[in-house]
Design an enzyme around this catalytic site. Structure first.
Site, short mmCIF file in Angstrom:
data_model
loop_
_atom_site.label_atom_id
_atom_site.label_comp_id
_atom_site.label_asym_id
_atom_site.label_seq_id
_atom_site.Cartn_x
_atom_site.Cartn_y
_atom_site.Cartn_z
N ASP A 178 0.83 -1.21 0.00
CA ASP A 178 0.00 0.00 0.00
C ASP A 178 0.86 1.25 0.00
O ASP A 178 1.92 1.29 0.64
CB ASP A 178 -0.92 -0.02 1.23
CG ASP A 178 -2.07 0.94 1.08
OD1 ASP A 178 -2.35 1.38 -0.05
OD2 ASP A 178 -2.69 1.27 2.11
N LEU B 297 11.81 -20.27 -3.99
CA LEU B 297 10.87 -19.30 -3.41
C LEU B 297 9.49 -19.51 -4.02
O LEU B 297 9.34 -19.48 -5.24
CB LEU B 297 11.35 -17.87 -3.69
CG LEU B 297 10.38 -16.75 -3.30
CD1 LEU B 297 10.17 -16.67 -1.79
CD2 LEU B 297 10.88 -15.38 -3.81
N HIS C 129 2.57 3.32 -9.11
CA HIS C 129 2.42 1.88 -9.32
C HIS C 129 3.66 1.31 -10.01
O HIS C 129 4.09 0.19 -9.71
CB HIS C 129 1.17 1.58 -10.14
CG HIS C 129 -0.11 1.90 -9.40
ND1 HIS C 129 -0.32 1.53 -8.10
CD2 HIS C 129 -1.23 2.56 -9.79
CE1 HIS C 129 -1.53 1.95 -7.71
NE2 HIS C 129 -2.08 2.58 -8.72
C1 IPE Z 1 -1.43 0.02 -3.53
O1 IPE Z 1 -1.21 1.38 -3.53
C2 IPE Z 1 -1.47 -0.59 -4.91
C3 IPE Z 1 -2.78 -1.13 -5.34
C4 IPE Z 1 -3.84 -1.23 -4.58
C5 IPE Z 1 -2.87 -1.61 -6.71
P1 IPE Z 1 -2.44 2.40 -3.52
O2 IPE Z 1 -2.82 2.66 -4.93
O3 IPE Z 1 -3.54 1.89 -2.66
O4 IPE Z 1 -1.76 3.67 -2.90
P2 IPE Z 1 -2.44 4.79 -1.97
O5 IPE Z 1 -3.08 4.07 -0.80
O6 IPE Z 1 -3.43 5.52 -2.80
O7 IPE Z 1 -1.29 5.64 -1.54
MG MG Z 2 -4.11 2.29 -0.72
#
Ligand code: IPE
Ligand code: MG
Length: 235
Positions: free
Chosen positions: A2, A113, A19
């Protein structure tokens, strides 16, 4: 995993940049596990609820998944990684499903792994699916309702062939499980960090391991029992 969106926001960049940085962080974590002899890593990449994000973000994530599979699978195979995917795979487009299957087939014999990617995954969905397969067995006369117990249900959820997870790590500062491996995490040690996922590195992971190593896992027993495993037990 996250915090990708916030990582990008801090840099005044689109969420997808976060991402992409998150995908690089995945590589660091896999390398860390290989170096440290950690034999199983399960990453929550995309939840059953994430489908409801804005279509541009979902589309961008799908492209990113496909690209990562195209680029990384051969190297993972060379490193001895056994790759698999858990979650509702039928919701992905055909090209992505085919890549997932091909990656699993290629790496199935690897043992260094066990790398599991939870994608289109939800813990409740996992348990509901397990219950449904048991119900089908009952309906077909292969199983009696009174035979259904923790062991039999546990054998039908995802990752049933692996040991229960020892350590759960959540980045990004939220203190919740968010429908990850609900059944499997019953006795898992939970560890939370404010570090955003794209910033995760060996130092953060070492901190998590050190904290884990300092804990006493009792599994419902007393401290005395787990320190002197023979005391209080008949076998
Ligand atoms: C996690 O990061 C990735 C996915 C859920 C694909 P987020 O996209 O939830 O990042 P924040 O929480 O908005 O910072
Ligand atoms: Mg998030």
């Amino acid at each position: 995993m996250d915090g990708n969106g916030r990582w990008a926001q801090q840099r005044h960049r689109p969420r997808l940049v976060g991402h992409r940085a998150g995908a690089r962080a995945v590589k660091r974590c896999v390398e860390f596990c290989l170096q440290r002899g950690i034999e199983a890593l399960t990453l929550f990449a995309f939840s059953s609820e994430n489908w409801n994000r804005p279509p541009e973000e979902v589309g961008g994530l799908m492209k990113l998944f496909l690209g990562a599979l195209e680029r990384e699978v051969d190297e993972l195979h060379r490193l001895g990684v056994c790759l698999r995917f858990i979650g509702a795979r039928d919701r992905f487009e055909a090209a992505l499903q085919a890549r997932m299957q091909a990656a699993e087939d290629l790496t199935a014999g690897n043992t260094r792994l066990a790398l599991t990617i939870a994608a289109s995954y939800g813990g409740r969905q996992d348990i509901a699916h397990a219950a449904r397969t048991l119900a089908e067995d009952v309906a077909a006369g292969r199983l009696r309702p009174e035979q259904i117990d923790e062991h039999r249900l546990g054998a039908r959820v995802a990752l049933a062939d692996l040991p229960a997870p020892d350590l759960f790590i959540r980045t990004g500062g939220e203190l919740r499980i968010s429908n990850f491996l609900l059944w499997q995490l019953a006795y898992t040690e939970l560890w939370f960090t404010d570090t955003l996922w794209p910033d995760i590195d060996a130092a953060v992971l070492e901190r998590a391991l050190a904290d884990y190593a300092s804990r006493e896992r009792r599994f419902g027993l007393t401290s005395d029992q787990v320190r002197r495993p023979s005391s209080g037990r008949t076998s």
